[in-house]
Design an enzyme around this catalytic site. Structure first.
Site, PDB file in Angstrom:
ATOM      1  N   GLU A  92      -0.697  -5.160  -8.333  1.00 35.35           N
ATOM      2  CA  GLU A  92       0.235  -5.573  -7.273  1.00 35.35           C
ATOM      3  C   GLU A  92       1.210  -6.634  -7.779  1.00 35.35           C
ATOM      4  OE1 GLU A  92       0.322  -3.969  -4.614  1.00 35.35           O
ATOM      5  OE2 GLU A  92      -1.643  -3.056  -4.420  1.00 35.35           O
ATOM      6  N   ARG A 152       7.528   1.253  -0.066  1.00 34.81           N
ATOM      7  CA  ARG A 152       6.653   0.099  -0.266  1.00 34.81           C
ATOM      8  C   ARG A 152       5.922  -0.174   1.038  1.00 34.81           C
ATOM      9  NH1 ARG A 152       5.343  -0.165  -4.773  1.00 34.81           N
ATOM     10  NH2 ARG A 152       4.422  -2.179  -4.346  1.00 34.81           N
ATOM     11  N   ASN A 167       5.241  -6.137  -8.385  1.00 37.64           N
ATOM     12  CA  ASN A 167       6.235  -6.964  -7.684  1.00 37.64           C
ATOM     13  C   ASN A 167       7.302  -7.516  -8.630  1.00 37.64           C
ATOM     14  OD1 ASN A 167       5.211  -6.509  -5.192  1.00 37.64           O
ATOM     15  ND2 ASN A 167       4.166  -8.478  -4.971  1.00 37.64           N
TER      16      ASN A 167
END
Ligand SMILES: Nc1ncnc2c1ncn2[C@@H]1O[C@H](COP(=O)(O)OP(=O)(O)O)[C@@H](O)[C@H]1O
Ligand SMILES: Nc1ncnc2c1ncn2[C@@H]1O[C@H](COP(=O)(O)OP(=O)(O)O)[C@@H](O)[C@H]1O
Lengths: 143, 106, 143, 106
Positions: free
Chosen positions: C47, C105, C51
């Site tokens: 994650e 997303r 990002n």
């Protein structure tokens, strides 16, 4: 053209030997190398990293700096650097069977790197450290 | 347990397990040497079937055991080497010291 | 006491997402974590790294800096840093389902990091970049 | 091929393969969407048996397909989720949108 780069720093703990070669191998795996190519690279990296731990830093601890450059998605250039004791006679050190490591070292680390990779160069400064640079071109895969 | 020892009279087989590098070779070395000392085999088989990786530390390991065995005129035999392991042994010329069987060969 | 450290730098190519989580996982694997612990860490790292690629550097390219510290052989502290666009409202960004990333997303990256790790902190400077720091204590193994 | 599509009348099953992250989700998304468009299923099964890892990009993938199916009043069913995948889906509350079967359950 450099198409990907990995920089990796780890302390010279012998338990990191396995991690270092696995990390480099999984980075290179993106290029879809053959099993033999990946094993050759893994073995060469294992030798270079082990040398930092066993020879460069001997009883002390220090950082090992590994850089992997991927060139044109085809050639892998690997640098393994230490700030350890250095090698004063590089030519001698690179001779097969030469070792300062005692009974249980075979003196074949450089021989493995040389034979399993396409290019090998060693630079060293006494008391400052050593840089081993290795290169291997992967076979072109038809897919 | 990186080494399992099997004793059959004068034949001792050491089944090695995991990866062989400088880090892991220490423990294996001790395990094999104490098996040699205890059992004084006339032949030692080093079985590599469960070794997934080996660098030149493994050559040191094999050569050291070879010298130990020599003292008692005992023989060394190496079995079940994967292509990666065989390539490293080949480079070191180990086949001049011991019979080496590749994995799958019988 | 810090018992091991890994520093890792990779460019923000989306093909490096998989490498980053595998590298961190194999480094942490030395501590003999449970499968669930290793999966939690892998997911949280995925994650944070995603990002950097999707948000911090959007259409551009930049470096992702990952540091893993092992404390007392038991606690894993992971920093993921970028020099990207930064987050101007961190509180809002961390809210579950909030995303600036469009349709595909889920806005759950921070929620995953928060729930799968023990601690999460986010620091950011607009236009300068973001540091995500996560920590997880492994269960003590009786062996 | 990260997605294999199986069509059985109004039932379409998509077998996903590999790891789902932002990088791999793109291709999977396109493959599944074109299968939905072509076959207009009344039920889509997403089979995760060959997915070894998934992060929240997988949630985006599932939610996007759910919305697409909704337009035609079609249902979504998720099967063979490993513990790691199930944990991520659970966190996202996906079980409110689709029936989720864990791996091994029937
Ligand atoms: N990074 C290094 N720092 C200092 N000395 C080194 C380094 N690498 C190799 N050497 C020297 O070169 C010798 C030969 O190395 P090598 O061929 O890898 O065999 P081995 O590691 O088995 O000794 C070593 O014994 C050591 O003296
Ligand atoms: N490294 C980063 N740099 C800039 N913005 C970020 C970064 N990480 C997260 N963000 C912002 O926070 C929002 C929420 O992130 P997250 O919870 O991970 O969900 P998602 O990635 O699905 O959008 C993102 O949409 C983005 O606006």
């Amino acid at each position: 053209m450099i198409t990907n780069v990995l920089k990796l720093v780890i302390p010279s703990k012998s338990s990191n030997e396995s991690f270092a070669r696995v990390a480099v191998a999984s980075f290179v795996a993106q290029l879809d190398p053959t099993l033999e190519e990946i094993n050759d690279i893994k073995t060469a990296v294992s030798e270079a990293v082990t040398n930092c731990i066993v020879h460069a830093y001997k009883e002390s601890m220090g950082n090992i700096y590994i850089t992997v450059q991927v060139i044109d998605n085809l050639t892998v250039k690997i640098k393994v650097r230490d700030n350890g004791c250095g090698i004063d006679n590089i030519k001698q050190a690179m001779q097969p069977l030469f070792t300062t490591g005692g009974e249980e070292r075979a003196g074949l680390g450089f021989a493995v790197m040389e034979s399993f990779m396409d290019k090998l160069s060693v630079k060293s400064k006494d008391g400052k450290g050593t840089v081993v640079t290795m290169q291997k071109k992967l076979s072109i895969r038809i897919s | 347990m990186p080494v399992k020892i099997d004793v059959n009279g004068e034949l001792v087989t050491a089944y090695l397990e995991g990866e062989i590098d400088h880090h892991s070779a220490r423990v294996m070395r001790n395990d094999i040497d104490s098996a040699i000392e205890r059992n004084m085999p006339s032949m030692l088989i080093l079985d590599f079937r469960d070794i997934s990786f080996m660098d030149s530390s493994g050559i040191g390991l094999v050569m050291g055991r070879y010298k130990n065995l020599k003292k008692n005129n005992a023989e060394l035999h190496i079995t079940n080497t994967s292509p990666q392991i065989y390539k490293v042994m080949k480079l070191a010329g180990l086949e001049r010291l011991a019979k080496i069987d590749k994995v799958g060969s019988k």
